[in-house]
Design an enzyme around this catalytic site. Structure first.
Site, PDB file in Angstrom:
ATOM      1  N   ASP A  12       0.863  -1.181   0.000  1.00  0.00           N
ATOM      2  CA  ASP A  12       0.000   0.000   0.000  1.00  0.00           C
ATOM      3  C   ASP A  12       0.904   1.237   0.000  1.00  0.00           C
ATOM      4  OD1 ASP A  12      -2.413   1.622   0.505  1.00  0.00           O
ATOM      5  OD2 ASP A  12      -1.539   1.890   2.485  1.00  0.00           O
ATOM      6  N   ASP A  14      -0.238   5.203   0.805  1.00  0.00           N
ATOM      7  CA  ASP A  14      -0.503   6.242   1.804  1.00  0.00           C
ATOM      8  C   ASP A  14      -0.543   5.662   3.208  1.00  0.00           C
ATOM      9  OD1 ASP A  14      -0.984   8.671   0.116  1.00  0.00           O
ATOM     10  OD2 ASP A  14      -2.534   7.383  -0.726  1.00  0.00           O
TER      11      ASP A  14
END
Length: 225
Positions: A12, A14
């Site tokens: 991932d 953010d």
């Protein structure tokens, strides 16, 4: 029984690789102000890891302005966050070292994010365009996290079985997406609290993460006797 090897690591973006949630906080707060309101902490927390359309719905409901055009808000956020990404995108502790270790080991990598492609292109100036074999953005899948499609798509693009992938996530929606896809999950503590009932390994930061830890997260492979 023997241990499965890691076929790919799915990162991932953010809040996991980069400390960008604070930049999203700033942009969301500015947008709420533009609309003459104040974004509540509860609403902001519910947005973490979500698709933009979901975040806009949460914002508009929180402000009592459900009639707002989500496309207008998304355009504002894309412009503002792009500016903030250029000026203040920082790696989270241990993230760069882990990414480099995975790449050095020759393990395929994917970036799997709810963020739109135009912002990811800005972020890749920091992350490195050669850091990932594939990139799956939030506006390039039919269903965003927590749906499993982003992680299923990443594994398919890499040509590896998803149950031999390790996803690294920080948000409840991201963890749910990876688990639903069938990947093993390593979670790093972020802004939104994770439910212990999910049963995933949770680290305060990625400074303690290494290849041995990632491998240990895979279900042992049972060999025929």
């Amino acid at each position: 029984m023997t241990t499965k090897s890691v076929a790919a690591v799915l990162f991932d973006m953010d809040g996991t690789l980069v400390d960008s949630e604070k930049l999203w906080d700033a942009a969301m707060t500015e947008l709420a102000t533009e609309y003459g309101g104040v974004l509540s902490p509860q609403a902001r927390m519910a947005m973490v890891g979500s698709a933009m359309a979901t975040s806009m719905r949460i914002l508009h409901d929180d402000l009592g302005q459900p009639w707002r055009d989500p496309a207008e808000g998304i355009a504002f956020l894309h412009r503002r966050v792009a500016e903030l990404f250029v000026g203040g995108l920082e790696w989270r502790p241990g993230a760069l070292a882990l990414l480099r270790a995975v790449r050095a080991a020759g393990i395929p990598t994917a970036l799997v994010t709810s963020t739109a492609r135009q912002l990811v292109e800005v972020a890749l100036d920091t992350l490195g365009r050669d850091s990932f074999d594939v990139v799956v953005c939030g506006d390039e899948v039919g269903a965003a996290k927590p749906d499993p499609e982003p992680y299923v798509t990443a594994a398919r693009m890499l040509g590896v079985p998803v149950d031999r992938c390790v996803a690294i996530e920080d948000s409840p929606s991201g963890v749910a997406s990876a688990l639903a896809a069938g990947a093993a999950v390593l979670a790093v503590r972020g802004e939104a609290p994770l439910d212990p009932a999910l049963g995933v390994r949770l680290l305060e930061t990625l400074t303690a993460a290494d290849l041995d830890l990632l491998t240990s997260l895979l279900t042992p492979l049972e060999l025929p006797s």
